[in-house]
Design an enzyme around this catalytic site. Structure first.
Site, mmCIF file in Angstrom:
data_model
loop_
_atom_site.group_PDB
_atom_site.id
_atom_site.type_symbol
_atom_site.label_atom_id
_atom_site.label_comp_id
_atom_site.label_asym_id
_atom_site.label_seq_id
_atom_site.Cartn_x
_atom_site.Cartn_y
_atom_site.Cartn_z
ATOM 1 N N LYS A 65 0.814 -1.225 0.000
ATOM 2 C CA LYS A 65 0.000 0.000 0.000
ATOM 3 C C LYS A 65 0.848 1.275 0.000
ATOM 4 O O LYS A 65 0.489 2.253 -0.643
ATOM 5 C CB LYS A 65 -0.947 0.003 1.207
ATOM 6 N N GLY A 130 0.148 0.296 9.678
ATOM 7 C CA GLY A 130 -0.496 0.784 8.459
ATOM 8 C C GLY A 130 -2.008 0.755 8.542
ATOM 9 O O GLY A 130 -2.682 1.668 8.032
ATOM 10 N N ASN A 151 -0.743 1.380 21.677
ATOM 11 C CA ASN A 151 0.120 0.456 20.931
ATOM 12 C C ASN A 151 1.182 -0.161 21.830
ATOM 13 O O ASN A 151 1.620 0.453 22.810
ATOM 14 C CB ASN A 151 0.805 1.205 19.769
ATOM 15 N N ARG A 152 1.577 -1.397 21.481
ATOM 16 C CA ARG A 152 2.655 -2.071 22.214
ATOM 17 C C ARG A 152 3.898 -1.181 22.242
ATOM 18 O O ARG A 152 4.503 -0.946 23.265
ATOM 19 C CB ARG A 152 2.967 -3.411 21.532
ATOM 20 N N THR A 153 4.265 -0.641 21.063
ATOM 21 C CA THR A 153 5.419 0.261 20.982
ATOM 22 C C THR A 153 4.903 1.699 21.050
ATOM 23 O O THR A 153 4.341 2.211 20.072
ATOM 24 C CB THR A 153 6.179 0.034 19.651
ATOM 25 N N TYR A 234 -11.239 -9.902 9.534
ATOM 26 C CA TYR A 234 -12.436 -10.694 9.218
ATOM 27 C C TYR A 234 -11.957 -12.118 8.923
ATOM 28 O O TYR A 234 -10.749 -12.385 8.861
ATOM 29 C CB TYR A 234 -13.214 -10.093 8.035
ATOM 30 N N GLY A 255 -14.575 -6.991 10.498
ATOM 31 C CA GLY A 255 -14.350 -5.987 9.460
ATOM 32 C C GLY A 255 -14.840 -6.367 8.070
ATOM 33 O O GLY A 255 -14.445 -5.726 7.082
HETATM 34 P P1 ATR Z 1 -0.508 -3.335 9.495
HETATM 35 O O1 ATR Z 1 -0.065 -2.668 8.246
HETATM 36 O O2 ATR Z 1 -1.391 -4.537 9.287
HETATM 37 O O3 ATR Z 1 -1.083 -2.378 10.478
HETATM 38 P P2 ATR Z 1 1.972 -3.335 10.922
HETATM 39 O O4 ATR Z 1 2.332 -2.002 10.368
HETATM 40 O O5 ATR Z 1 3.017 -4.407 11.017
HETATM 41 O O6 ATR Z 1 0.813 -3.998 10.106
HETATM 42 O O7 ATR Z 1 1.308 -3.107 12.365
HETATM 43 C C1 ATR Z 1 0.878 -4.154 13.152
HETATM 44 C C2 ATR Z 1 0.321 -3.628 14.465
HETATM 45 O O8 ATR Z 1 0.025 -4.745 15.321
HETATM 46 C C3 ATR Z 1 1.288 -2.756 15.222
HETATM 47 O O9 ATR Z 1 0.572 -1.785 15.950
HETATM 48 C C4 ATR Z 1 1.939 -3.755 16.160
HETATM 49 O O10 ATR Z 1 2.489 -3.202 17.334
HETATM 50 P P3 ATR Z 1 4.011 -2.629 17.310
HETATM 51 O O11 ATR Z 1 3.940 -1.277 16.646
HETATM 52 O O12 ATR Z 1 4.382 -2.570 18.735
HETATM 53 O O13 ATR Z 1 4.825 -3.622 16.518
HETATM 54 C C5 ATR Z 1 0.736 -4.608 16.531
HETATM 55 N N1 ATR Z 1 1.207 -5.906 17.047
HETATM 56 C C6 ATR Z 1 1.795 -6.902 16.348
HETATM 57 N N2 ATR Z 1 2.095 -7.927 17.165
HETATM 58 C C7 ATR Z 1 1.709 -7.550 18.405
HETATM 59 C C8 ATR Z 1 1.753 -8.185 19.702
HETATM 60 N N3 ATR Z 1 2.264 -9.415 19.884
HETATM 61 N N4 ATR Z 1 1.243 -7.504 20.750
HETATM 62 C C9 ATR Z 1 0.721 -6.260 20.603
HETATM 63 N N5 ATR Z 1 0.652 -5.617 19.403
HETATM 64 C C10 ATR Z 1 1.139 -6.258 18.339
#
Ligand code: ATR
Length: 287
Positions: A65, A130, A151-153, A234, A255
């Site tokens: 994207k 994203g 968010n986790r981070t 979904y 979704g």
């Molecule tokens: P997308 O484009 O699908 O949003 P992404 O940019 O990789 O994919 O983002 C994934 C999201 O899921 C992020 O917010 C990620 O948190 P981080 O920014 O901390 O990586 C979250 N995510 C993925 N695995 C996770 C986990 N085990 N616990 C909590 N959040 C998680």
């Protein structure tokens, strides 16, 4: 014949060809919509080939994207704010228009299909990747009271907050007295601190955890009796959070409605026709 496609990886399981096939039938249009597997390396060449064959445009999904937005010469505000596009329209050889219909699709599903008010509501978005970036701008345009990105981070949540904050100093509206529309407050917190947050009317799961058959483990305290938990996932990826919400007695929606609504908006960009989404969603729910 209107030539269209969806690019991504993996793409084999995509419902988009079926959805656009149903839209085309409804509108009496001859549409050829292919699902094409593409990598970051092959994507630009495949796009050029589709355009050269007279293609009208395409959908783009994970992980392409951002690249789609970068490859276009022009972009809608939604695509610019998300820095990502899920739709390209080939206006001419040198004029590719990028849009991101995900956020508008979500808004249409929430307010049109589910009757979930967004205006003046308290929203929490779980995740800052994203998927979250793709919906934030269009949710803010509906003037919620506030949006909290958890968010986790934490750093990633803060980056999104900065990108989408119109005014961080604006106070949240605490009264229903008439006056100028308050600017929604965007805030960022760590997922670990969600337990101390004030409850939300709408909690949106924008994490990728469903694809690992997991859910974010949301604290019960963030939900009010009338709150909705909306999952951008979904199909199989939606099952972990659906099961969690079922056990906790929390209203839950997946979704799939957003998927159909964003597709309808893309279809309209390519064809000028606005298909009915309800019958298509009914068919998908039966599959
Ligand atoms: P997308 O484009 O699908 O949003 P992404 O940019 O990789 O994919 O983002 C994934 C999201 O899921 C992020 O917010 C990620 O948190 P981080 O920014 O901390 O990586 C979250 N995510 C993925 N695995 C996770 C986990 N085990 N616990 C909590 N959040 C998680």
């Amino acid at each position: 014949m209107i030539r269209l496609a969806v690019f991504g990886s993996p793409i084999r399981q995509s419902s988009s060809p079926a959805i656009h096939g149903m839209f085309a039938e409804q509108c009496g249009l001859d549409v050829d919509y292919q699902a094409i597997e593409a990598t970051a390396e092959s994507f630009a060449g495949l796009l050029q080939a589709l355009a050269a064959q007279g293609g009208r445009g395409c959908n783009v999904t994970v992980p392409l994207k951002k690249q789609a937005w970068q490859l276009a010469q022009r972009a809608s505000l939604s695509a610019q704010r998300a820095q990502a596009a899920n739709t390209l329209v080939f206006e001419s050889d040198n004029d590719w228009y990028a849009d991101n219909t995900d956020g508008r699709g979500l808004v249409q599903d929430l307010s049109g299909n589910l009757g979930q008010p967004i205006r003046a509501s308290r929203i929490c978005i779980i995740g800052a990747g994203g998927a979250a970036a793709g919906i934030l701008g269009d949710l803010l345009a509906q003037e919620p009271k506030c949006i909290t990105i958890a968010n986790r981070t934490l750093e990633r949540a803060r980056e999104l907050q900065q990108t989408f904050s119109t005014s961080l100093d604006a106070p949240a509206a605490e009264t229903s007295e008439p006056g100028p529309t308050p600017v929604p407050v965007v805030s960022a917190i760590s997922l670990d601190d969600l337990g101390i947050a004030t409850p939300f009317d709408l909690v949106i799961n924008a994490t990728s955890l469903g694809h690992e058959t997991r859910h974010p483990g949301l604290p019960e305290t963030i939900f009010l009796p009338g709150s909705l938990c909306y999952d951008l996932n979904y199909g199989a990826a939606a099952e972990p959070l659906r099961a969690f919400c079922g056990e906790m007695g929390i209203s839950y929606e997946d979704g799939l409605g957003m998927l159909v609504e964003q597709a309808a908006l893309s279809f309209e960009l390519w064809t000028g026709r606005s298909p009915e989404t309800a019958p298509v969603l009914r068919v998908l729910r039966q599959l």
